[in-house]
Design an enzyme around this catalytic site. Structure first.
Site, PDB file in Angstrom:
ATOM      1  N   LYS A 269     -24.127 -13.036  14.800  1.00  0.00           N
ATOM      2  CA  LYS A 269     -25.251 -13.710  15.457  1.00  0.00           C
ATOM      3  C   LYS A 269     -25.654 -14.887  14.575  1.00  0.00           C
ATOM      4  O   LYS A 269     -26.255 -14.696  13.517  1.00  0.00           O
ATOM      5  CB  LYS A 269     -26.427 -12.758  15.631  1.00  0.00           C
ATOM      6  CG  LYS A 269     -26.142 -11.527  16.469  1.00  0.00           C
ATOM      7  CD  LYS A 269     -27.414 -10.700  16.612  1.00  0.00           C
ATOM      8  CE  LYS A 269     -27.140  -9.402  17.343  1.00  0.00           C
ATOM      9  NZ  LYS A 269     -26.323  -8.457  16.517  1.00  0.00           N
TER      10      LYS A 269
ATOM     11  N   ASP B   8     -21.971  -5.374  12.234  1.00  0.00           N
ATOM     12  CA  ASP B   8     -23.001  -6.194  12.875  1.00  0.00           C
ATOM     13  C   ASP B   8     -24.180  -6.317  11.916  1.00  0.00           C
ATOM     14  O   ASP B   8     -24.292  -7.283  11.181  1.00  0.00           O
ATOM     15  CB  ASP B   8     -23.419  -5.573  14.202  1.00  0.00           C
ATOM     16  CG  ASP B   8     -24.390  -6.450  14.978  1.00  0.00           C
ATOM     17  OD1 ASP B   8     -24.785  -7.508  14.448  1.00  0.00           O
ATOM     18  OD2 ASP B   8     -24.772  -6.097  16.102  1.00  0.00           O
TER      19      ASP B   8
ATOM     20  N   GLU C  37     -19.814  -0.558  17.116  1.00  0.00           N
ATOM     21  CA  GLU C  37     -20.572  -1.327  16.129  1.00  0.00           C
ATOM     22  C   GLU C  37     -21.525  -0.418  15.362  1.00  0.00           C
ATOM     23  O   GLU C  37     -22.249   0.387  15.963  1.00  0.00           O
ATOM     24  CB  GLU C  37     -21.393  -2.426  16.814  1.00  0.00           C
ATOM     25  CG  GLU C  37     -20.583  -3.519  17.464  1.00  0.00           C
ATOM     26  CD  GLU C  37     -21.482  -4.542  18.137  1.00  0.00           C
ATOM     27  OE1 GLU C  37     -22.634  -4.738  17.670  1.00  0.00           O
ATOM     28  OE2 GLU C  37     -21.050  -5.158  19.130  1.00  0.00           O
TER      29      GLU C  37
ATOM     30  N   LYS D  93     -20.079  -4.142  26.536  1.00  0.00           N
ATOM     31  CA  LYS D  93     -20.642  -3.462  25.362  1.00  0.00           C
ATOM     32  C   LYS D  93     -21.775  -2.564  25.834  1.00  0.00           C
ATOM     33  O   LYS D  93     -22.697  -3.026  26.511  1.00  0.00           O
ATOM     34  CB  LYS D  93     -21.143  -4.450  24.330  1.00  0.00           C
ATOM     35  CG  LYS D  93     -21.725  -3.751  23.083  1.00  0.00           C
ATOM     36  CD  LYS D  93     -21.886  -4.680  21.904  1.00  0.00           C
ATOM     37  CE  LYS D  93     -23.123  -5.526  22.025  1.00  0.00           C
ATOM     38  NZ  LYS D  93     -23.379  -6.295  20.783  1.00  0.00           N
TER      39      LYS D  93
ATOM     40  N   ASP E 154     -22.251   0.195  20.788  1.00  0.00           N
ATOM     41  CA  ASP E 154     -23.098  -0.353  19.712  1.00  0.00           C
ATOM     42  C   ASP E 154     -24.186   0.660  19.398  1.00  0.00           C
ATOM     43  O   ASP E 154     -25.081   0.916  20.206  1.00  0.00           O
ATOM     44  CB  ASP E 154     -23.714  -1.674  20.158  1.00  0.00           C
ATOM     45  CG  ASP E 154     -24.510  -2.340  19.029  1.00  0.00           C
ATOM     46  OD1 ASP E 154     -24.521  -1.788  17.910  1.00  0.00           O
ATOM     47  OD2 ASP E 154     -25.105  -3.403  19.274  1.00  0.00           O
TER      48      ASP E 154
END
Length: 1699
Positions: A1274, A1246, A1223, A1165, A1197
């Site tokens: 997360k 995210d 993301e 990533k 991301d």
């Protein structure tokens, strides 16, 4: 409040009451209508008008209070006792009688008082019948009936509908104006739900029992005994008032009440509805009361907290709730009525207008029907039936409805019978018109619905002659009718008595168990109209008495059977023994047809405490809980999803029932029926009132042929042992697991599905509603997927008036006798008329089309409330798609011969009949349509678009996942401690340690600080210990970007350490299905959403690890018990995605990534949008792809850093780079889908899910677009493993990647995340196999943050490296388990540890104004004077109330709470002066002086005061008057006092009354009364409410407590509003969101504070530096108890600002 003047005058029925004539006057009053003038026995020598205690009015006029001194204003507080709910009305009266008998043994010591006893009784309408059951020569007056209906108010509605209302008798208190006394007495309006009934502009003379119109006058009274009916509940109450100063002792008051009670017990209405209407008509005819034009309304003034108690003019009461349908009997000679029997004078039967014998017989038939209580006629057009039709339509009491379709009409009659319990009468012509009734007759017969058919016929001479419309109608319906008789053609040669007895016999058979249809065939010769034809009056011989009264000709009297328990040693004794000996019992509640039976079933379930499976037609399936926490009611264990649980082989094998009790005959679920068969042989007890054998599997061993009331009464009197805890625990876990899975699957589905319709219908229902369900798929979906709701929104009875009643039932009906799809719409309309509720009808499209003529009945809207008709339109018969033949028959044949597919426009059908139509395709559409229809005043058809194939597929999905969920439930170990059906672990203690570990580089969550050389990650390690020695660790690592910081988090951890001690936790898997949220709310008493995400994550981690340790398992085995011990590759490793910042040139970034690939990473990533432009980021991606090739997965991301335009620019440049996903490419959430569509790039969520809240599925439903391919989760940001699991499950359900990501936590959290990631991968594989999806490739989870850890919290960190077998960088599940099991602190990075702190309790002796006190002090926290917080509790509280909050704040200050004088442990040491204190009391100024001395003893510096309610008033006073001692003040639900002198005077008197009440009745009864007030509505919903109240019982000195209540009254406090203008002390005003009163006070305060200093704010929007208002969500007045964590945060921020 109610006002009266002293001395109180009592006139009770124990004394003879002369009925004096009115005194002469120039204009004598015109008396209102008398009772029947021809009755010779109405005046009875011992009849008594019960007057009661005299008051002046149901409210206070301002002028009366202004002129009264403090001593002249006295308030009486009503003591209300709530008794255990009663099975029947008779038992309710017995409960009250027993309570009063008990009271007589220990009578009150007070010379005056008001006592009220309340008991919840069955909810069916009985008030009108009870009123009519009272003897014509009543011994007690007044007595009344008042209708509560708001629609269709007419005398006809009394007989057609279930009319709810109020019955009352006697007068415990009455109100008339008087100016003869200076003393004013008031009844407190904060103590009980007391209602005064009466009239405005009426002068009623009690001596003469005469009434006259007089403007400005009034008469109100509170009955001695009343039955108040609400939708879904009824309350029986008795009120007793006495006053020795008015020459009426308590004993005399009780004697008066007993006379009233004895009468109503002797004249109580029957439980059955068979004779209700008969008695009503008979009674009202005898009264002969035409509507009175002077008295047109009865007013009902509720004396409730929050209501207006002061009016400038008492005539404003005319705006109070009222009813225009009533009958009130004031005395043997005086009564008034309105809309009760407006045609009474025309009610005597006469045949003078009958021109021929046909008309005579038809009139006799219709009149006898009306006398038998049959008032609803369904008439089909026809010539031969015209004598009957004309007679019915012209009868003044009968309501007729007409329809051209006899089949629809007959089903409509069946629906009315279902709803009302009374037969409707169907009138048809001859021929096939009669045959069209057959389907409805079959349904009524099979399901025991009373029905009367009057079918016209040709006379005998026209039979078998080919005459038009002549068929053989004799025994036309065969065995499906309970009674048949063919009347000869009318003739005066046959006595008319034969006609009447035939009707009486038919109705008796139709309404006696087993109820059903009765058929009378009525032949008529011409003329069919009322043409004159000579007939002989001799045929009426013997009918003189019948014509002169209103009674049926033949009354069928049923002798009450001996009680069911009087059967010696056999029968019920045997059944009771079976119940007592059961270890694995099940209560099965089938179809129930009345609300009273539902009530009995509910009380039986509460008493047995057995697992309950309730069929959809039971009324208990869609119950609504009266509390937000139904799980705290341990008496009820509903197993709502047993049907789908039985899909599991393991469940079927595990269930081994030894005793089954079935209430009601029919069960919808085939799987449950099969389970019952499989449990045989076992004891199977069937309870039903009909004698038929409803036992298709031939397994019933005991048949109780009786109604449920008798059976329940017998069982309720017995002590029933508890069942096996393992059995109830298993079923509870099973139901919760399957319910959670079904709920998830239904809510996760983005399109509107048929199960979702069933799921949502529950939300549209209330106690004012009823549900009618069609057959085929509609009833099956409702039975499988319908659900009860936890928060009842009914506007009926106040919840706290029924503390022992935890839920309301929702009446549900359906045509399950023959289970056909014909006539359903017509039945539903009839049901709506009969039950008198707002009916929601849900049927399929084919059923709707089968009965479109029912729309003609809908359009008539006769005496019913608006309906909502939901049509599930899947364009065919969807049920066939779920049958085995669907897999074996080719689609063409299915479509043509089974589905019967169609394209009929339902909208056009509705338009043709003038019925409102709404079309819905989405969940939001349906919710809006339901809302619109429920609040509208017209009927509405809601068409729900569906698809057969989609519906079949989704049902299959639900079955598969329900089965999978049920398979995961394991039987609890008998070694586990089980409390209330749950296997529990008890927490011994919890600790935390603060760590600070070095990172080798700045974490990528924020942009790097170029000047920094050292980087750290800080957080806390939790250690949770169970009492058995097991323990587990959790990590709390807050991120500033998530609006968390270490200080905020530590406060919550300190709070939790206190709350967790002794908490019980369920240790039975499966977890993560709402169990944590439920546990946090019910056990800890805090809202889950108020915990910081990182705190909840760490708490869940510690709990899961502790449970794993306790069970000798790993975390993965706890999360997925079925996979415990799995050694496959999937269960042993987790692939890791590398994380790279894009700082540097494209070549540099590509080179570093190439190195990672060589190490074995298969996915990388790259952080983009960090600096520069999208062009540079695109160049990096392009370079990396060229460098590493296309076999490596690349993720980008952007962290929401780009505008939409920048994101599109980036996307256009990397579209050929084969990104696995990007993301959060755009800043605005609304642009995500737009970006997917335009760019074509795969997107991952995210940050979008980071703030997803408590209901993630609602927000996620917007992101089902195929362009969104992943969600990055997360756990420490989304709020723990439970929320993370829900999000992941949603993603997997929509075939999206669920990627677990770390937030730079230590090895401890990483180890837990590895096992959690493995669990999600396992679930994904299971789901793919279950749904036949292609097997997904391994997911590389975002746990590459371990590479940033230069130090670790554990001495033996996690090892993540290249797997030699796969060649990839992977984390080992075994190594993660090692870290969690063998965790050892690395002491080098632990900065501090906290194991909790003890409260220091001590006493401070001090003197104030010559009185010595011993003040109890509670202290926690730092031993310095820099920051001292002093907490002041409210009335009835103690300093201990603040301990949890004090412990949370103890890290930032010295926290001290004080037991205020009169409370808790604070004592008056000098007893010689105690009497002085009792006489003078303590003012707010006195308490402030005491506290000032306490503060001086504690610290020389200023303090911050925190006060709640009474303590808030004291704190505010000190902040304004003693600023030298106060740095700042936090005012929680506080007031500066009252400025209006009238309000102050009333409040003083009110608090004095409460104080007297407290001394007279003790603390326990005082608390019961105190917490019924409206101010505590929100607190009563708190799961710890009962414990909070119990803690209030610890006050030892009730006398001092009462004196404090009086002397510290807000009515005695000097108002501080002027002081606020000069305020210079910072104030924080905290109010609860639901506390409207104190929210308004706080807003008014904020506008005043500091205004004299030129700091007035609010209107101009400028912040007030001295004042801040914080509104605490989801709580009311006691914000610090109801929702403490936001209060803690607000306090700490205010204190920080002060410092």
């Amino acid at each position: 409040m109610l006002l009266l003047t002293a001395p109180l005058s009592f006139l009770h029925s124990t004394r003879s009451l002369p009925h004096a004539k009115p005194s002469p006057s120039p204009s004598p009053p015109r008396p209102l209508p008398f009772l029947h003038p021809n009755s010779r026995h109405l005046r009875r020598p011992n009849s008594k008008v019960v007057r009661g205690v005299r008051f002046d009015g149901p409210v206070i006029e301002t002028s009366q209070v202004t002129d009264a001194g403090d001593g002249d204003l006295v308030i009486e507080t009503c003591l209300t006792r709530n008794l255990t709910p009663a099975l029947t009305l008779q038992q309710g009266l017995e409960r009250i009688k027993e309570a009063v008998e008990e009271l007589k043994l220990n009578p009150p010591s007070t010379s005056t008082g008001i006592l009220r006893f309340q008991v919840a009784v069955p909810p069916c309408a009985k008030a009108l019948s009870w009123f009519c059951c009272q003897p014509e020569q009543s011994a007690v007056y007044p007595l009344f009936f008042i209708s509560k209906e708001a629609e269709n108010l007419s005398y006809k509605s009394l007989y057609v509908n279930e009319t709810r209302g109020v019955f009352g008798i006697g007068a415990s208190i009455y109100f008339t104006p008087s100016n003869c006394s200076s003393i004013k007495r008031i009844i407190s309006n904060e103590s009980a739900s007391v209602i005064a009934y009466g009239f405005m502009d009426i002068n009623y003379d009690l001596e003469s029992s005469c009434m006259k119109h007089e403007a400005g006058s009034y008469y109100f009274f509170v009955p001695q005994i009343e039955l108040h009916e609400h939708e879904g509940s009824s309350m029986l109450a008795a009120t007793i008032g006495w006053s020795e100063s008015s020459l009426c002792t308590f004993e005399e008051a009780v004697s008066s009440y007993e006379l009233t009670l004895n009468q109503v017990i002797c004249h109580i209405c029957s439980r059955t509805k068979k004779f209700h209407t008969m008695s009503v008509i008979s009674t009202l005819r005898k009264l002969n009361l035409p509507a009175d034009r002077i008295v047109s309304k009865v007013h009902m003034n509720m004396l409730l907290a929050g209501g207006k108690n002061i009016l400038a003019d008492i005539m404003a009461l005319k705006q109070a709730p009222s009813s225009s349908q009533f009958c009130v009997r004031f005395s043997p000679t005086t009564a008034v009525a309105n809309k009760m029997l407006d045609h009474a004078s025309k009610m005597c039967f006469s045949v003078q207008d009958c021109g021929n014998i046909n008309t005579v017989w038809a009139s006799l038939i219709i009149e006898e029907c009306s006398r038998l209580g049959l008032m609803y006629f369904c008439v089909a057009p026809g010539s031969r039936s015209s004598p009957l039709a004309v007679a019915a339509s012209t009868h003044p009491l009968i309501t007729c409805i007409v329809c051209y379709d006899e089949r629809s009409l007959a089903f409509h009659a069946v629906g009315y019978g279902r709803g009302s319990g009374k037969p409707a009468v169907v009138i048809t012509s001859s021929g096939t018109a009669v045959s069209n009734l057959f389907p409805a007759v079959v349904e009524a017969s099979q399901d025991f619905v009373p029905l009367l058919l009057l079918t016209a016929d040709r006379p005998t001479e026209l039979q078998d002659t080919g005459a038009n419309q002549a068929i053989n109608q004799v025994n036309h319906f065969g065995s499906f009718v309970r009674f048949f008789f063919s009347l000869p053609a009318p003739t005066d040669q046959i006595s008319a008595r034969m006609v009447l007895t035939t009707l009486d016999s038919a109705v008796h058979w139709a309404t006696s168990s087993p109820c059903g249809p009765a058929h009378i065939n009525c032949a008529f010769r011409e003329p069919l109209e009322n043409s004159p034809r000579k007939w002989m009056l001799s045929c009426l011989k013997g009918l003189n008495l019948w014509m002169s009264n209103s009674e049926p000709f033949t009354k069928y009297i049923q002798v009450q059977q001996a009680h069911v328990s009087n059967d010696g040693c056999g029968g019920m004794s045997e059944i009771l023994n079976l119940i007592k000996e059961s270890n694995k019992g099940l209560l099965l509640i089938g179809a129930i047809h009345s609300e009273d039976e539902m009530w009995a079933a509910f009380l039986l379930a509460k008493h047995l405490q057995w697992p309950v499976t309730a069929d959809i037609l039971s009324g208990l399936r869609l119950r609504k809980f009266l509390t937000s926490f139904p799980e705290v009611d341990n008496d009820l264990l509903f197993i709502d999803h047993l049907d789908h649980a039985l899909l599991s082989d393991s469940v079927r094998n595990e269930i081994n029932i030894d005793v089954i009790i079935q209430i009601g005959s029919r069960i919808t679920s085939k799987r449950i029926a099969k389970m019952l068969e499989d449990c045989s042989p076992c004891s199977y007890i069937m309870v039903d009132k009909h004698p038929f054998r409803h036992d298709p599997s031939h397994i019933v061993t005991h048949r109780v042929h009786n109604n449920i009331f008798e059976f329940a009464d017998y069982v309720l009197k017995a002590e029933i042992p508890h069942l096996s805890k393992e059995w109830t625990t298993y079923l509870q876990m099973l139901n919760a697991t399957v319910e959670s899975e079904l709920s998830f699957q239904i809510c996760a589905q983005h399109s509107l599905t048929e199960p979702q319709v069933a799921y949502l219908i529950s939300e549209a229902l209330s106690a004012e509603s009823a549900l009618f369900i069609g057959n085929s798929m509609a009833i099956r979906d409702a039975d499988m997927y319908g659900r009860g709701w936890s928060q009842c929104t009914s506007s009926t009875a106040v919840t706290n008036s029924k503390p022992n009643l935890t839920c309301q039932m929702i009446r549900v009906a359906g045509n399950r006798g023959a289970s056909g799809i014909d006539g359903l719409l017509s039945t539903a309309v009839g049901f709506a008329v009969g039950c008198n509720k707002r009916v929601v009808c849900i049927i399929g499209d084919v059923s709707f089309l089968h009965d479109t003529n029912g729309l003609a009945i809908v359009n008539q809207r006769t005496l019913r409330k608006p309906m909502t008709i939901i049509v599930i339109n899947n364009h065919g018969g969807a049920i066939f798609s779920l049958l085995p033949l669907a897999d074996r028959v080719e689609p063409r044949i299915l479509d043509q011969y089974f589905y019967t597919s169609h394209n009929v426009s339902i909208r056009e059908l509705c338009a043709a009949h003038g019925v409102m139509h709404l079309h819905t395709k989405t969940r939001l559409d349906l919710e809006d349509a339901l809302l619109e229809s429920q609040h509208g005043g017209i009927d509405c058809v809601i068409e729900v678009e569906s698809c057969i194939d989609t519906n079949a597929s989704f049902h299959s999905t639900l079955r598969k996942f329900a089965c999978q969920a049920a398979d995961q439930v394991i039987t609890p170990s008998s070694q586990d401690p089980i409390v209330d059906g749950i296997s529990l672990c008890r927490v011994q203690r919890m600790e935390y340690s603060l760590y600070r570990m070095s990172l080798c580089a700045p974490h990528t969550m924020v942009s790097a600080d170029g000047g920094a050389t050292s980087f750290y990650r800080e957080g806390f390690i939790l250690t949770l210990y169970f009492e058995d020695g097991s323990f587990g660790f959790g990590e709390v690592a807050p991120l500033d970007i998530c609006k968390e910081n270490l200080l905020d988090v530590e406060e919550q951890l300190r709070f939790l350490i206190h709350m967790m001690k002794g908490a019980d936790i369920s240790c039975c898997p499966p977890l993560l299905r709402g169990s944590f949220s439920s546990w946090i709310q019910s056990n800890l008493g805090i809202l889950p959403c108020t915990l910081f995400p990182s705190v909840r994550c760490g708490l869940e981690m510690a709990i899961l690890n502790a449970i794993a340790t306790r069970q000798g398992s790993d975390l993965l085995g706890i999360l997925n018990p079925q996979k415990a011990g799995d050694t496959s590759e999937l269960a042993s490793t987790v692939q890791i995605c590398a994380l790279v910042d894009s700082n540097g040139t494209p070549a540099q970034v590509a080179e570093s990534i190439a190195t990672l690939v060589e190490e074995g990473f298969t996915a990388v990533k790259i952080k983009v949008a960090r600096c520069g432009s999208p062009l540079q980021d695109a160049a990096v991606i392009q370079e990396v792809r060229n460098k590493v090739g296309y076999h490596i997965k690349i993720r980008a991301d952007a962290n929401r850093k780009w505008t939409y335009e920048e994101a599109i620019q980036f996307g256009s440049l990397v579209k050929d780079c084969d990104l696995q996903y990007i993301e959060e490419p755009v800043r605005c959430e609304e642009d995500i889908i737009k970006f997917c569509k335009e760019s074509g790039l795969p997107v991952a969520l995210d940050e979008t899910i980071d703030s997803i809240g408590e209901h993630p599925l609602i927000k996620l439903s917007k992101y089902t677009h195929s362009g969104i391919v992943a969600v990055v989760i997360k756990p420490s940001v989304v709020g723990g493993f439970e929320n993370a699991a829900i999000i992941a499950q949603w993603a997997q359900q929509h075939q999206k990647l669920a990627v677990v990501s770390a937030a730079f936590e230590s090895s401890l959290a990483l180890s837990a995340y590895i096992q959690f990631s493995c669990y999600l991968d396992q679930k994904n594989s299971e789901n793919c196999a279950l749904m036949n999806y292609p097997a997904s490739s391994s997911i590389a989870h975002g746990l590459g943050t371990y590479r940033w850890l230069e130090e670790d919290v554990t001495a033996r960190p996690l090892k993540i490296n290249r797997n030699p077998r796969s060649g990839f960088v992977e984390a080992s599940v075994a190594d993660a388990d090692r870290v969690l099991r063998q965790f050892q602190f690395n002491g080098n990075i632990i900065h501090k540890s906290f194991t909790g702190e003890d409260v220091c309790i001590y006493r401070l002796p001090l003197d104030s104004k010559g009185i010595s006190f011993s003040i109890k002090v509670w202290e926690i926290g730092q031993r310095n004077d820099d920051n001292v917080l002093v907490f002041l509790h409210g009335f009835l509280g103690t300093g201990e109330d603040w301990i949890a909050i004090m412990k949370a704040l103890s890290g930032c200050g010295r926290c001290i709470s004080i037991d205020l004088p009169g409370h808790g442990g604070t004592k008056i040491q000098n007893h010689a002066l105690k009497d002085v204190l009792q006489a003078s009391g303590l003012s707010v100024e006195d308490v402030a002086d005491i506290l000032g001395k306490v503060i001086a003893r504690i610290t020389p510096r200023k303090v911050t005061l925190v006060g709640y309610s009474m303590g808030a008033r004291i704190a505010l006073y000190m902040a304004l008057r003693l600023p030298e001692k106060v740095k700042g003040a936090i005012i929680i639900s506080g007031s500066p006092g009252l400025t209006d002198e009238v309000a102050r005077k009333i409040r003083r008197a009110d608090d004095d009354s409460r104080a007297r009440f407290l001394v007279a009745y003790g603390l326990k009864l005082f608390l019961d009364t105190w917490y019924t007030g409206e101010l505590w509505n929100s607190l009563r919903e708190h799961p710890h409410f009962h414990q909070i109240v119990a803690d209030r019982l610890h006050h030892g000195d009730v006398q001092s407590l009462a004196k404090v209540l009086s002397s510290l009254s807000v009515g005695r406090q000097v108002p501080l509003w002027e002081d606020l203008k000069h305020c210079r002390t910072p104030l924080l005003l905290i109010v609860g969101e639901k506390d409207k009163k104190f929210k308004k006070i706080a807003q008014d305060m904020s506008l005043v504070i500091g205004s004299a200093n030129g700091k007035l704010t609010g209107d101009d929007g400028v912040p007030n530096d001295l004042c801040e208002i914080v509104e605490i969500s989801d709580c009311g007045h006691a914000a610090h108890l109801e929702n403490p964590l936001p209060v803690v945060r607000a306090l700490r921020r205010f204190v920080t600002k002060l410092n």
